[in-house]
Design an enzyme around this catalytic site. Structure first.
Site, PDB file in Angstrom:
ATOM      1  N   TYR B 278       0.755  -1.230   0.119  1.00 61.44           N
ATOM      2  CA  TYR B 278      -0.036   0.048   0.015  1.00 61.44           C
ATOM      3  C   TYR B 278       0.871   1.300   0.049  1.00 61.44           C
ATOM      4  O   TYR B 278       1.638   1.577   1.050  1.00 61.44           O
ATOM      5  CB  TYR B 278      -0.920   0.055   1.149  1.00 61.44           C
ATOM      6  CG  TYR B 278      -1.938   0.890   1.310  1.00 61.44           C
ATOM      7  CD1 TYR B 278      -1.755   2.473   1.183  1.00 61.44           C
ATOM      8  CD2 TYR B 278      -3.157   0.624   2.113  1.00 61.44           C
ATOM      9  CE1 TYR B 278      -2.801   3.212   1.253  1.00 61.44           C
ATOM     10  CE2 TYR B 278      -4.144   1.417   1.978  1.00 61.44           C
ATOM     11  CZ  TYR B 278      -3.783   2.887   1.682  1.00 61.44           C
ATOM     12  OH  TYR B 278      -4.954   3.904   2.067  1.00 61.44           O
ATOM     13  N   TYR B 326      -2.329   4.728  -9.988  1.00 58.41           N
ATOM     14  CA  TYR B 326      -3.654   3.861 -10.391  1.00 58.41           C
ATOM     15  C   TYR B 326      -4.808   4.735  -9.859  1.00 58.41           C
ATOM     16  O   TYR B 326      -5.548   5.329 -10.683  1.00 58.41           O
ATOM     17  CB  TYR B 326      -3.538   2.542  -9.993  1.00 58.41           C
ATOM     18  CG  TYR B 326      -4.822   1.595 -10.150  1.00 58.41           C
ATOM     19  CD1 TYR B 326      -5.133   1.625 -11.530  1.00 58.41           C
ATOM     20  CD2 TYR B 326      -5.433   1.073  -9.136  1.00 58.41           C
ATOM     21  CE1 TYR B 326      -6.278   0.997 -11.968  1.00 58.41           C
ATOM     22  CE2 TYR B 326      -6.826   0.343  -9.664  1.00 58.41           C
ATOM     23  CZ  TYR B 326      -7.317   0.198 -10.817  1.00 58.41           C
ATOM     24  OH  TYR B 326      -8.289  -0.364 -11.168  1.00 58.41           O
TER      25      TYR B 326
END
Ligand SMILES: [Zn+2]
Lengths: 136, 380
Positions: B278, B326
């Site tokens: 992450y 993204y």
């Protein structure tokens, strides 16, 4: 209209001694009577050994610059760029603060530079513990 | 949990990602959940477990018409969904429920129908952090970075490479928000946000959602999609205040969650074909690589700068482009999980050829929490 002020802390029964301390010109920490651990933020028991027997004491107010960012966005009560710093206190705990009396630049804000507490009165109830480069 | 006893049988993101002002936050949950149910060939009546974060299980169950006999409302930030997967796997394995839906939806950019983000002034963070001028994750998450850099001699250029490499992965992904190549110079010349971090080292802010459906590995064989098995799981929390992290060069929550998952899966780092860490900010992959034991302490900057995690490198990392390129609605963990599932199904836009094991590692808050899931795609 007055300028919007910085976020104001709201003391709780467990933290009142800390804010009473800053108002009186003391940086108050807590030490466990059982295991001698010095800790922050305030709570009426030791986070290392769970003893409820703890004492409040006035810390030296001395420490060093542990880490920081220099914030470039607008926040109420602040004029960017300004450093949001973490101070390593000589007694062991670390605390977030701001660094005053010093340019807010990477060059002026050298990690591990010695600091001392500089109390800044927000209002009649709240005085914040800021830090400035230590003298001598 | 026994490795391989539970599998993902449905996985989907919202149909659109990015800017979705015509959907409220709960509808983003629902859009993803409906897509995941369609992916698994299931109806609401087939679901008996619901897990979600920020929104409550009762909100999601009611909105979707589900009558659950097991719920989990763990809400510890962006890794909540890794922790939901862990709890759901344990619940299914112990017979508490059969089919669990995990949902995430977040109107992070348009901010339609989401609760306000406030720090109570009487909380410890409200008393001992907020008065010193932080404003959200970009001002708080990078606070440990200068200490990390000084401790290990990590350079600004090395941390900039995290963003450069992830943009290379994003270029392969048609759904990625940013796909144009960037250089280290571009990163280091982008607008200063909170020194030492600049705009291109901070995550995007978007709208979107995702959902997962889990059931027992035994039942998973009857579903339309290739099952993705849960091999190992881990979770932990440390502190709600970044200033109170034990160690500014390492996350305690990472050091608990990651190794727990590896032990449970019974795998070594050499077994890992694909990795998600992450990346709310550019330092997260560095801490993750070191705290999960992929590289020695202080080596992650060099490891990334030497292109080991880039396309063609030996450890493909954040292959969807990550939170930096993204999408990042605020609680990105669900999208990292979705990319691991795509890789294990063999359908990712930047597919890692022959990948059999994927590690998906999440963070919650500012190093406040962590969850790790290890996936496999070989039938037990
Ligand atoms: Zn003690």
């Amino acid at each position: 209209m007055p300028e919007p002020a910085r976020a104001r802390p709201q003391p709780t029964p467990e933290t009142q001694h800390f804010w009473d301390g800053t108002r009186a010109g003391e940086l108050r920490l807590q030490r466990c009577d059982a295991c001698a651990k010095v800790y922050f933020p305030p709570r009426p028991f030791c986070p290392a050994c769970a003893s409820r027997s703890v004492s409040v004491f006035a810390a030296s107010g001395r420490g060093s610059l542990y880490s920081y960012v220099i914030h470039h966005r607008k926040v109420p009560g602040f004029t960017p760029p300004y450093a949001i710093a973490v101070v390593q206190l000589d007694e062991g705990p670390r605390m977030m603060s701001n660094i005053t009396g010093c340019a807010q630049t990477p060059e002026a804000l050298a990690l591990d530079m010695p600091l001392e507490v500089a109390f800044e009165k927000l209002d009649d109830e709240i005085t914040l513990p800021l830090f400035r480069p230590a003298k001598g | 949990m026994t490795p391989n006893s539970v599998a993902i049988v449905g996985a989907a993101e919202t149909t659109r990602l990015g800017t979705i002002p015509d959907m409220s936050q709960i509808q983003l949950h629902a859009d993803a959940a409906l897509n995941a149910m369609a992916d698994a060939g299931l109806k609401p009546a087939d679901i008996d477990g619901v897990a979600t974060a920020v929104e409550t299980p009762q909100q999601i169950a009611h909105y979707l018409g589900i009558t659950p006999s097991w719920v989990d409302g763990t809400s510890v930030g962006g890794c909540s969904f890794m922790i939901h997967v862990r709890h759901a796997a344990a619940a299914i394995a112990s017979g508490l429920c059969k089919t669990v839906l995990v949902t995430h939806g977040e109107s992070g950019k348009s901010r339609v129908g989401n609760p306000p983000r406030t720090v109570p002034p009487s909380s410890l963070a409200g008393q001992f952090e907020q008065p010193f001028g932080p404003m959200g994750p970009p001002s708080l998450f990078p606070i440990p970075v200068l200490r990390y850099m000084k401790t290990y001699g990590v350079t600004h250029e090395q941390i900039a490479m995290v963003a450069v490499v992830q943009r290379e992965w994003a270029a392969k992904n048609p759904r990625a928000t940013f796909r144009d190549p960037i250089t280290v110079e571009d990163v280091l010349n982008s607008r200063m946000i909170a020194y030492p971090f600049r705009l291109l080292q901070c995550c995007l802010v978007t709208d979107g959602g995702g959902a997962l459906i889990l059931t027992s590995a035994e039942r998973a064989r009857d579903f339309p999609r290739k099952p993705v098995y849960i091999l190992g799981t881990g979770e932990s929390v440390e502190t709600p205040m970044v200033s109170q992290m034990e160690d500014f060069t390492s996350s305690r929550a990472f050091r608990v969650a990651g190794p727990t998952a590896f032990r449970e899966a019974g795998i070594t780092h050499e077994d890992v074909d694909h990795l998600m860490i992450y990346d709310a900010f550019a330092h997260l992959p560095l801490y993750g690589l070191e705290d999960l034991g992929f590289v020695p302490r202080g080596e992650a900057g060099r490891f990334i700068a030497e292109r080991n995690t880039a396309p063609g490198g030996k450890l493909p990392l954040n292959t969807n482009g990550g939170g930096l390129s993204y999408m990042h609605s605020g609680m990105y963990g669900m999208y990292a999980l979705q990319e691991s599932v795509r890789q294990m199904r063999g359908i990712a836009p930047a597919q890692v050829a022959g990948a059999k094991i994927s590690v998906c590692h999440g963070v919650g808050g500012m190093f406040a929490a962590s969850g790790t899931i290890i996936f496999g795609n070989e039938r037990p």
